[in-house]
Design a protein around this motif. Structure first.
Motif, PDB file in Angstrom:
ATOM      1  N   PRO A  72       2.837 -23.864  51.658  1.00 59.09           N
ATOM      2  CA  PRO A  72       2.160 -24.790  50.754  1.00 59.09           C
ATOM      3  C   PRO A  72       1.847 -24.166  49.404  1.00 59.09           C
ATOM      4  O   PRO A  72       0.691 -23.967  49.051  1.00 59.09           O
ATOM      5  N   LYS A  74       1.955 -25.247  46.432  1.00 59.90           N
ATOM      6  CA  LYS A  74       1.202 -26.037  45.450  1.00 59.90           C
ATOM      7  C   LYS A  74      -0.309 -25.950  45.666  1.00 59.90           C
ATOM      8  O   LYS A  74      -1.077 -26.226  44.766  1.00 59.90           O
ATOM      9  N   TYR A  75      -0.732 -25.529  46.862  1.00 61.34           N
ATOM     10  CA  TYR A  75      -2.152 -25.340  47.124  1.00 61.34           C
ATOM     11  C   TYR A  75      -2.585 -23.904  46.841  1.00 61.34           C
ATOM     12  O   TYR A  75      -3.758 -23.573  46.968  1.00 61.34           O
ATOM     13  N   TRP A  80      -0.114 -22.529  56.180  1.00 65.48           N
ATOM     14  CA  TRP A  80      -0.875 -23.735  56.467  1.00 65.48           C
ATOM     15  C   TRP A  80      -2.040 -23.401  57.382  1.00 65.48           C
ATOM     16  O   TRP A  80      -1.909 -22.626  58.314  1.00 65.48           O
ATOM     17  N   LEU A  84      -6.179 -27.375  55.808  1.00 63.60           N
ATOM     18  CA  LEU A  84      -5.289 -27.738  54.710  1.00 63.60           C
ATOM     19  C   LEU A  84      -4.283 -28.788  55.150  1.00 63.60           C
ATOM     20  O   LEU A  84      -4.010 -29.752  54.422  1.00 63.60           O
ATOM     21  N   SER A  85      -3.744 -28.620  56.349  1.00 68.04           N
ATOM     22  CA  SER A  85      -2.788 -29.594  56.862  1.00 68.04           C
ATOM     23  C   SER A  85      -3.472 -30.945  57.085  1.00 68.04           C
ATOM     24  O   SER A  85      -2.895 -31.994  56.811  1.00 68.04           O
ATOM     25  N   GLN A  87      -6.042 -32.107  55.438  1.00 72.39           N
ATOM     26  CA  GLN A  87      -6.240 -32.680  54.106  1.00 72.39           C
ATOM     27  C   GLN A  87      -4.930 -33.284  53.596  1.00 72.39           C
ATOM     28  O   GLN A  87      -4.916 -34.378  53.045  1.00 72.39           O
ATOM     29  N   HIS A  88      -3.832 -32.571  53.805  1.00 76.73           N
ATOM     30  CA  HIS A  88      -2.513 -33.024  53.351  1.00 76.73           C
ATOM     31  C   HIS A  88      -2.088 -34.309  54.071  1.00 76.73           C
ATOM     32  O   HIS A  88      -1.505 -35.196  53.457  1.00 76.73           O
TER      33      HIS A  88
END
Length: 120
Positions: A72, A74-75, A80, A84-85, A87-88
């Motif tokens: 990831p 871009k984060y 991951w 975060l996953s 949220q995605h």
């Protein structure tokens, strides 16, 4: 329906809520709920109750399959995480974590076979 009727009959005989819950195999909260419903709506209130069972918006397999494999970037992180996953994907991190555990998925960890050999 049978459990509800037993709750009401035991409560009507004067049995305490905790004892009724123990005898029927439920919780005192359930006993209170069904006693209140029977007081408000009578016997009909026990029969025509739609249970509020929550359905999952997405299956565990779908969560595992939609978790991106690529890093990831871009984060600004390397791996991951369930947070975060989640949220995605628009899910709670606990939901993602449970799905990953169910399918043995650990996106943030390396497999033992992938680790470099240890040299002394």
């Amino acid at each position: 329906m049978i459990q509800r009727a037993r709750i009401i009959l035991l409560a009507a005989d004067g049995m305490a809520s905790a004892r009724t819950a123990y005898n029927v195999g439920t919780t005192t909260t359930s006993v209170w709920k069904w006693c209140n419903r029977s007081r408000e709506g009578g016997v009909a209130a026990l029969d025509n109750v739609s249970c509020s069972v929550r359905t999952r918006p997405i299956s565990d397999l779908d969560i595992v399959n939609t978790t991106p494999i690529r890093s990831p970037k871009k984060y600004g992180v390397l791996r991951w995480s369930s947070r975060l996953s989640g949220q995605h994907l628009g899910l709670r991190n606990a939901t993602v974590s449970r799905a990953w555990r169910a399918y043995g998925r650990t996106p943030g960890r390396r497999k033992p076979s992938d680790s470099p050999p240890i040299s002394n």
